[in-house]
Scaffold this active site. Sequence first.
Site, PDB file in Angstrom:
ATOM      1  N   LYS A 110       0.707  -1.231   0.127  1.00 50.52           N
ATOM      2  CA  LYS A 110       0.105  -0.182   0.111  1.00 50.52           C
ATOM      3  C   LYS A 110       0.825   1.244   0.003  1.00 50.52           C
ATOM      4  CE  LYS A 110      -4.208  -2.014   1.806  1.00 50.52           C
ATOM      5  NZ  LYS A 110      -5.058  -2.071   2.999  1.00 50.52           N
ATOM      6  N   LYS A 189      -3.325  -9.672 -10.711  1.00 54.12           N
ATOM      7  CA  LYS A 189      -4.522  -9.577  -9.912  1.00 54.12           C
ATOM      8  C   LYS A 189      -5.432  -8.816 -10.250  1.00 54.12           C
ATOM      9  CE  LYS A 189      -5.478  -9.145  -5.044  1.00 54.12           C
ATOM     10  NZ  LYS A 189      -5.929  -8.146  -4.368  1.00 54.12           N
ATOM     11  N   LYS A 192      -8.966  -3.057  -7.281  1.00 52.12           N
ATOM     12  CA  LYS A 192      -9.456  -1.524  -7.508  1.00 52.12           C
ATOM     13  C   LYS A 192      -8.171  -1.002  -7.592  1.00 52.12           C
ATOM     14  CE  LYS A 192     -10.646  -1.120  -2.929  1.00 52.12           C
ATOM     15  NZ  LYS A 192     -10.387  -2.355  -2.387  1.00 52.12           N
TER      16      LYS A 192
HETATM   17  P1  ADP Z   1      -8.819  -4.984  -3.818  1.00 48.69           P
HETATM   18  O1  ADP Z   1      -7.543  -5.720  -4.323  1.00 48.69           O
HETATM   19  O2  ADP Z   1      -9.595  -4.600  -5.072  1.00 48.69           O
HETATM   20  O3  ADP Z   1      -8.632  -3.554  -3.329  1.00 48.69           O
HETATM   21  P2  ADP Z   1      -9.668  -5.949  -1.328  1.00 48.69           P
HETATM   22  O4  ADP Z   1      -8.167  -5.911  -0.875  1.00 48.69           O
HETATM   23  O5  ADP Z   1     -10.451  -4.980  -0.765  1.00 48.69           O
HETATM   24  O6  ADP Z   1      -9.716  -6.038  -2.889  1.00 48.69           O
HETATM   25  O7  ADP Z   1     -10.046  -7.508  -1.176  1.00 48.69           O
HETATM   26  C1  ADP Z   1     -11.457  -7.636  -0.433  1.00 48.69           C
HETATM   27  C2  ADP Z   1     -11.575  -9.532  -0.433  1.00 48.69           C
HETATM   28  O8  ADP Z   1     -11.690  -9.965  -1.817  1.00 48.69           O
HETATM   29  C3  ADP Z   1     -10.300  -9.941   0.330  1.00 48.69           C
HETATM   30  O9  ADP Z   1     -10.833 -11.256   0.863  1.00 48.69           O
HETATM   31  C4  ADP Z   1      -9.483 -10.437  -0.895  1.00 48.69           C
HETATM   32  O10 ADP Z   1      -8.816 -11.310  -0.485  1.00 48.69           O
HETATM   33  C5  ADP Z   1     -10.746 -10.883  -2.001  1.00 48.69           C
HETATM   34  N1  ADP Z   1      -9.998 -10.462  -3.262  1.00 48.69           N
HETATM   35  C6  ADP Z   1      -9.518  -9.247  -3.856  1.00 48.69           C
HETATM   36  N2  ADP Z   1      -9.210  -9.494  -5.196  1.00 48.69           N
HETATM   37  C7  ADP Z   1      -9.263 -10.432  -5.245  1.00 48.69           C
HETATM   38  C8  ADP Z   1      -8.708 -11.418  -6.590  1.00 48.69           C
HETATM   39  N3  ADP Z   1      -8.149 -10.794  -7.612  1.00 48.69           N
HETATM   40  N4  ADP Z   1      -8.874 -12.711  -6.619  1.00 48.69           N
HETATM   41  C9  ADP Z   1      -9.203 -13.321  -5.648  1.00 48.69           C
HETATM   42  N5  ADP Z   1      -9.721 -12.655  -4.403  1.00 48.69           N
HETATM   43  C10 ADP Z   1      -9.581 -11.476  -4.300  1.00 48.69           C
END
Ligand code: ADP
Length: 320
Positions: A110, A189, A192
């Site tokens: 981050k 991956k 957002k």
């Molecule tokens: P982002 O990466 O979009 O910021 P978050 O970190 O808020 O998403 O993740 C929220 C939940 O969704 C977590 O449990 C995370 O492990 C899961 N998650 C996020 N992106 C993915 C992905 N590309 N594949 C599988 N799980 C994901």
Amino acid sequence: MRILSGIQPSGKLHIGNYFGMMKPAIELQEQGEAFLFIADYHALTSVNDPAVLRQMVQDVALDFLACGLDPDKTAFYRQSDVPEVQELAWLLSVITPMGLLERCHSYKDKIAKGVAASHGLFAYPVLMAADILSVQSTIVPVGRDQKQHVEVTRDIAIKFNNQYGEVFTIPEPSILESVAVVPGIDGQKMSKSYDNTLEIFGEPGPLKKRVMKIVTDSKELEEPKDPDTCNVFALYKLFATEEEAADLAARYRVAGFGYGTAKKELLTKINDHFAPMREKRAELEKDVDFVNDVLRQGAEKARAEARETLQAARKAVGLE
Ligand code: ADP
Ligand code: TRP
């Protein structure tokens, strides 16, 4: 079995969130006592506009209810409606070694992405440990990127129990390896933060455009293609039955099959899958009172658990 997971209200939910966390968490509600919360305290580490935060909390609540979270089976609540987790986080903080937090990838990632390096961001995993331990959860369904945080939670809980006696249940992460990392439209991956997402409740026009932009190799139409290295196919597989995936894979391997066809089929799958949820969301949007009631009742249930845990922890350390 007691299941708990949380999600930050910090952006529009995408199909990586859906397959990695929402769907597994919603399915687990059939198998035990489930808790799911909207991590608004955590979101304050990156969202600093109050109106935006309020809107995002509302959106995430609607998204989960539309995707099948059943409030009779899952206590669904806002993290900040259970302030006991903050006190618990302090009791955990004082026994958490700095080194444990310094090793966390998520913090380093981050910072690298430009999020301000605040104390809150650094201490984020301790608050997460408090969320998990407050309701004595045994299973924590998350995507792979959150695994380290659950491991930190385990380390903290074990240390506390060793030092003060058995107060906390030691939780296990639950990660579905088949969907642990859903790729985004650029092949990284889906996240957002990378602007590579396909939103669950996005407008049809932009969604179509983004599906058509999914990165593929540059093989000509007449060349056979490899489904196993293709992002479009990886996403299609998430929605398809085994037979449908095998059928598409076979067509990839025959000359004359283009990525455009695969993308159109993927788009149809996405739209078919989410159509009933989009409809339900539109209905729920008109019933804000219902959504608020669900969150209030969920908080009552979580709070009762958190109070009990906090009291045991306070007693163990000598505050009572
Ligand atoms: P982002 O990466 O979009 O910021 P978050 O970190 O808020 O998403 O993740 C929220 C939940 O969704 C977590 O449990 C995370 O492990 C899961 N998650 C996020 N992106 C993915 C992905 N590309 N594949 C599988 N799980 C994901
Ligand atoms: N850190 C998680 C995320 O970014 C959200 C979260 C906060 C969480 N507390 C939790 C997830 C407790 C599981 C359990 O996605």
